[in-house]
Every structure is written in structure tokens, then in C-alpha cells.
Design a protein around this motif. Sequence first.
Motif, PDB file in Angstrom:
ATOM      1  N   GLN A  33       0.760   7.651  -1.564  1.00  0.00           N
ATOM      2  CA  GLN A  33       2.082   8.131  -1.968  1.00  0.00           C
ATOM      3  C   GLN A  33       3.107   7.963  -0.858  1.00  0.00           C
ATOM      4  OE1 GLN A  33       1.639  12.049  -3.635  1.00  0.00           O
ATOM      5  NE2 GLN A  33       0.164  11.333  -5.124  1.00  0.00           N
ATOM      6  N   ILE A  34       2.685   8.135   0.378  1.00  0.00           N
ATOM      7  CA  ILE A  34       3.606   7.935   1.502  1.00  0.00           C
ATOM      8  C   ILE A  34       3.989   6.463   1.607  1.00  0.00           C
ATOM      9  CG2 ILE A  34       3.790   7.988   4.023  1.00  0.00           C
ATOM     10  CD1 ILE A  34       1.965  10.526   3.879  1.00  0.00           C
ATOM     11  N   LEU A  35       2.995   5.579   1.575  1.00  0.00           N
ATOM     12  CA  LEU A  35       3.274   4.152   1.716  1.00  0.00           C
ATOM     13  C   LEU A  35       4.051   3.591   0.531  1.00  0.00           C
ATOM     14  CD1 LEU A  35      -0.098   2.968   3.248  1.00  0.00           C
ATOM     15  CD2 LEU A  35       2.127   3.035   4.375  1.00  0.00           C
ATOM     16  N   ILE A  36       3.768   4.104  -0.653  1.00  0.00           N
ATOM     17  CA  ILE A  36       4.464   3.614  -1.838  1.00  0.00           C
ATOM     18  C   ILE A  36       5.957   3.970  -1.796  1.00  0.00           C
ATOM     19  CG2 ILE A  36       4.652   3.980  -4.341  1.00  0.00           C
ATOM     20  CD1 ILE A  36       1.591   3.984  -4.409  1.00  0.00           C
ATOM     21  N   THR A  37       6.330   5.009  -1.078  1.00  0.00           N
ATOM     22  CA  THR A  37       7.753   5.351  -0.977  1.00  0.00           C
ATOM     23  C   THR A  37       8.474   4.544   0.099  1.00  0.00           C
ATOM     24  OG1 THR A  37       7.277   7.175   0.528  1.00  0.00           O
ATOM     25  CG2 THR A  37       7.432   7.708  -1.802  1.00  0.00           C
ATOM     26  N   ILE A  38       7.765   4.119   1.144  1.00  0.00           N
ATOM     27  CA  ILE A  38       8.407   3.355   2.214  1.00  0.00           C
ATOM     28  C   ILE A  38       8.757   1.939   1.735  1.00  0.00           C
ATOM     29  CG2 ILE A  38       8.054   2.335   4.508  1.00  0.00           C
ATOM     30  CD1 ILE A  38       6.255   4.781   5.111  1.00  0.00           C
ATOM     31  N   ALA A  56       7.527  -9.738  -0.768  1.00  0.00           N
ATOM     32  CA  ALA A  56       6.861  -8.433  -0.672  1.00  0.00           C
ATOM     33  C   ALA A  56       6.346  -7.983  -2.039  1.00  0.00           C
ATOM     34  CB  ALA A  56       7.819  -7.396  -0.096  1.00  0.00           C
ATOM     35  N   GLY A  57       7.156  -8.164  -3.061  1.00  0.00           N
ATOM     36  CA  GLY A  57       6.751  -7.741  -4.403  1.00  0.00           C
ATOM     37  C   GLY A  57       5.570  -8.513  -4.941  1.00  0.00           C
ATOM     38  N   ILE A  58       5.621  -9.825  -4.828  1.00  0.00           N
ATOM     39  CA  ILE A  58       4.535 -10.656  -5.349  1.00  0.00           C
ATOM     40  C   ILE A  58       3.277 -10.491  -4.497  1.00  0.00           C
ATOM     41  CG2 ILE A  58       3.791 -13.046  -5.725  1.00  0.00           C
ATOM     42  CD1 ILE A  58       6.768 -13.628  -6.461  1.00  0.00           C
ATOM     43  N   GLY A  59       3.444 -10.510  -3.183  1.00  0.00           N
ATOM     44  CA  GLY A  59       2.286 -10.373  -2.291  1.00  0.00           C
ATOM     45  C   GLY A  59       1.550  -9.059  -2.484  1.00  0.00           C
ATOM     46  N   SER A  60       2.298  -7.962  -2.549  1.00  0.00           N
ATOM     47  CA  SER A  60       1.652  -6.655  -2.702  1.00  0.00           C
ATOM     48  C   SER A  60       1.012  -6.495  -4.084  1.00  0.00           C
ATOM     49  CB  SER A  60       2.657  -5.531  -2.448  1.00  0.00           C
ATOM     50  OG  SER A  60       3.709  -5.567  -3.384  1.00  0.00           O
ATOM     51  N   THR A  61       1.612  -7.089  -5.095  1.00  0.00           N
ATOM     52  CA  THR A  61       1.042  -7.011  -6.437  1.00  0.00           C
ATOM     53  C   THR A  61      -0.280  -7.775  -6.510  1.00  0.00           C
ATOM     54  OG1 THR A  61       3.241  -6.777  -7.398  1.00  0.00           O
ATOM     55  CG2 THR A  61       1.481  -7.460  -8.878  1.00  0.00           C
ATOM     56  N   LEU A  73     -11.489   6.182 -10.592  1.00  0.00           N
ATOM     57  CA  LEU A  73     -10.417   6.832  -9.860  1.00  0.00           C
ATOM     58  C   LEU A  73     -10.330   6.321  -8.427  1.00  0.00           C
ATOM     59  CD1 LEU A  73      -8.260   8.977 -10.328  1.00  0.00           C
ATOM     60  CD2 LEU A  73      -9.888  10.691  -9.509  1.00  0.00           C
ATOM     61  N   GLN A  74     -11.471   6.090  -7.789  1.00  0.00           N
ATOM     62  CA  GLN A  74     -11.491   5.542  -6.426  1.00  0.00           C
ATOM     63  C   GLN A  74     -10.819   4.173  -6.390  1.00  0.00           C
ATOM     64  OE1 GLN A  74     -12.480   6.523  -3.416  1.00  0.00           O
ATOM     65  NE2 GLN A  74     -13.301   8.498  -3.990  1.00  0.00           N
ATOM     66  N   GLY A  75     -11.153   3.324  -7.344  1.00  0.00           N
ATOM     67  CA  GLY A  75     -10.568   1.981  -7.393  1.00  0.00           C
ATOM     68  C   GLY A  75      -9.075   2.009  -7.634  1.00  0.00           C
ATOM     69  N   ALA A  76      -8.633   2.893  -8.520  1.00  0.00           N
ATOM     70  CA  ALA A  76      -7.200   2.986  -8.822  1.00  0.00           C
ATOM     71  C   ALA A  76      -6.404   3.445  -7.606  1.00  0.00           C
ATOM     72  CB  ALA A  76      -6.983   3.945  -9.996  1.00  0.00           C
ATOM     73  N   TRP A  77      -6.872   4.482  -6.915  1.00  0.00           N
ATOM     74  CA  TRP A  77      -6.148   4.961  -5.738  1.00  0.00           C
ATOM     75  C   TRP A  77      -6.261   3.993  -4.579  1.00  0.00           C
ATOM     76  CZ3 TRP A  77      -2.173   7.814  -5.673  1.00  0.00           C
ATOM     77  CH2 TRP A  77      -2.000   8.799  -6.629  1.00  0.00           C
ATOM     78  N   SER A  78      -7.379   3.295  -4.479  1.00  0.00           N
ATOM     79  CA  SER A  78      -7.502   2.267  -3.438  1.00  0.00           C
ATOM     80  C   SER A  78      -6.497   1.151  -3.685  1.00  0.00           C
ATOM     81  CB  SER A  78      -8.914   1.694  -3.409  1.00  0.00           C
ATOM     82  OG  SER A  78      -9.838   2.666  -3.002  1.00  0.00           O
ATOM     83  N   ALA A  79      -6.366   0.734  -4.937  1.00  0.00           N
ATOM     84  CA  ALA A  79      -5.401  -0.318  -5.274  1.00  0.00           C
ATOM     85  C   ALA A  79      -3.977   0.134  -4.958  1.00  0.00           C
ATOM     86  CB  ALA A  79      -5.525  -0.693  -6.745  1.00  0.00           C
ATOM     87  N   LEU A  80      -3.635   1.377  -5.294  1.00  0.00           N
ATOM     88  CA  LEU A  80      -2.291   1.881  -4.980  1.00  0.00           C
ATOM     89  C   LEU A  80      -2.071   1.995  -3.485  1.00  0.00           C
ATOM     90  CD1 LEU A  80      -1.849   4.587  -7.745  1.00  0.00           C
ATOM     91  CD2 LEU A  80      -0.556   2.466  -7.476  1.00  0.00           C
ATOM     92  N   GLY A 137       0.876  -0.174  -1.532  1.00  0.00           N
ATOM     93  CA  GLY A 137       1.871   0.381  -0.617  1.00  0.00           C
ATOM     94  C   GLY A 137       1.759  -0.182   0.780  1.00  0.00           C
ATOM     95  N   LEU A 138       0.531  -0.341   1.265  1.00  0.00           N
ATOM     96  CA  LEU A 138       0.316  -0.875   2.611  1.00  0.00           C
ATOM     97  C   LEU A 138       0.792  -2.319   2.717  1.00  0.00           C
ATOM     98  CD1 LEU A 138      -0.880  -0.352   5.424  1.00  0.00           C
ATOM     99  CD2 LEU A 138      -3.051  -1.207   4.542  1.00  0.00           C
ATOM    100  N   ALA A 139       0.425  -3.146   1.745  1.00  0.00           N
ATOM    101  CA  ALA A 139       0.831  -4.556   1.778  1.00  0.00           C
ATOM    102  C   ALA A 139       2.342  -4.693   1.679  1.00  0.00           C
ATOM    103  CB  ALA A 139       0.156  -5.326   0.634  1.00  0.00           C
ATOM    104  N   ARG A 140       2.966  -3.947   0.782  1.00  0.00           N
ATOM    105  CA  ARG A 140       4.420  -4.047   0.601  1.00  0.00           C
ATOM    106  C   ARG A 140       5.150  -3.596   1.863  1.00  0.00           C
ATOM    107  NH1 ARG A 140       6.475  -4.097  -4.623  1.00  0.00           N
ATOM    108  NH2 ARG A 140       8.664  -4.601  -4.529  1.00  0.00           N
ATOM    109  N   THR A 141       4.685  -2.513   2.464  1.00  0.00           N
ATOM    110  CA  THR A 141       5.319  -2.005   3.678  1.00  0.00           C
ATOM    111  C   THR A 141       5.154  -2.997   4.827  1.00  0.00           C
ATOM    112  OG1 THR A 141       4.975   0.275   2.964  1.00  0.00           O
ATOM    113  CG2 THR A 141       5.358  -0.085   5.312  1.00  0.00           C
ATOM    114  N   LEU A 142       3.951  -3.522   5.015  1.00  0.00           N
ATOM    115  CA  LEU A 142       3.713  -4.470   6.104  1.00  0.00           C
ATOM    116  C   LEU A 142       4.508  -5.763   5.932  1.00  0.00           C
ATOM    117  CD1 LEU A 142      -0.115  -4.036   6.766  1.00  0.00           C
ATOM    118  CD2 LEU A 142       1.800  -3.194   8.136  1.00  0.00           C
ATOM    119  N   ILE A 143       4.565  -6.283   4.711  1.00  0.00           N
ATOM    120  CA  ILE A 143       5.334  -7.507   4.466  1.00  0.00           C
ATOM    121  C   ILE A 143       6.816  -7.255   4.730  1.00  0.00           C
ATOM    122  CG2 ILE A 143       6.073  -9.156   2.701  1.00  0.00           C
ATOM    123  CD1 ILE A 143       3.242  -8.797   1.462  1.00  0.00           C
ATOM    124  N   ASN A 144       7.318  -6.117   4.282  1.00  0.00           N
ATOM    125  CA  ASN A 144       8.731  -5.801   4.510  1.00  0.00           C
ATOM    126  C   ASN A 144       9.033  -5.574   5.983  1.00  0.00           C
ATOM    127  OD1 ASN A 144       9.954  -6.059   2.008  1.00  0.00           O
ATOM    128  ND2 ASN A 144       9.366  -4.018   1.368  1.00  0.00           N
TER     129      ASN A 144
END
Length: 117
Positions: free
Chosen positions: A33-38, A58-63, A76-83, A87-94
Motif C-alpha cells: 500500500q505504501i509503494l502503490i501510493t508513491i 513505468a506503467g507497462i513495465g510494472s504491469t 491471497l499471498q500471490g495477490a499481495w505479492s503481485a501488488l 508498486g515496487l517496480a513502478r516506483t523504481l522505474i519512476n
Amino acid sequence: NWALPTFLPGMFTQDAAVAKMLQSVTLKASLAQILITIGPVLDGVYIGTGRLKQYLTAGIGSTVVAWSWLYYGTGLQGAWSALLFLGLARTLINVAGLPRLYHKLKMLESGKETWQP
């Protein structure tokens, strides 16, 4: 550190299996949730400065990263891991694009370049 994963599930359910499942994803969910907001905040910076190529990268890479992770993770583990990785990929690319943006703004400020959106 242990208080949230231990006591938080009890606020939502008395079922021990559900509480244990919630305990197992509390840390991932919090970080995700923190990374998804950044990421979207930085997206807004790139959109506002006309750097749509960085925004699309950033959008395509993180998706792609998130869908790849979701494909291999289950439940549930897989879903939260994917989220989390979305967030991590989008933040790092940006964040990786910020030095180029800073350089462009310095060039504009010095008058060596003109603004071209």
C-alpha cells in the motif's frame, strides 16, 4: 512489529484459519500500500512535465512484472505479492527517470533549451 499481525486479524474475524491467513499477508499488504501510493505520485510528476514516455514505461513495465508474479503466485499471498511488486517496480522505474527530468529542468532554467511538451 508483532502487534499488528497478531491482533489486527482478531478485529475482523474469530475464525482461526482466516486470522492466520491475514497474519501471513499483513506485512506484504502494508508495504504494498505504501509503494502503490508513491508510484502514481511520480506518474503525476511525469504527466505534468510532459514526459509521457517515462510514464508509459513505468506503467507497462510494472504491469508486466505484476502479472508475471500473479501468474506464479496463488491465493491471497500471490495477490499481495503481485501488488507489492507492482508498486515496487513502478516506483523504481519512476525514480530511475528523475535524474533525466532534473537535468532537463536545469537546461530549461539556464536557457540552453526551450520547453517542448
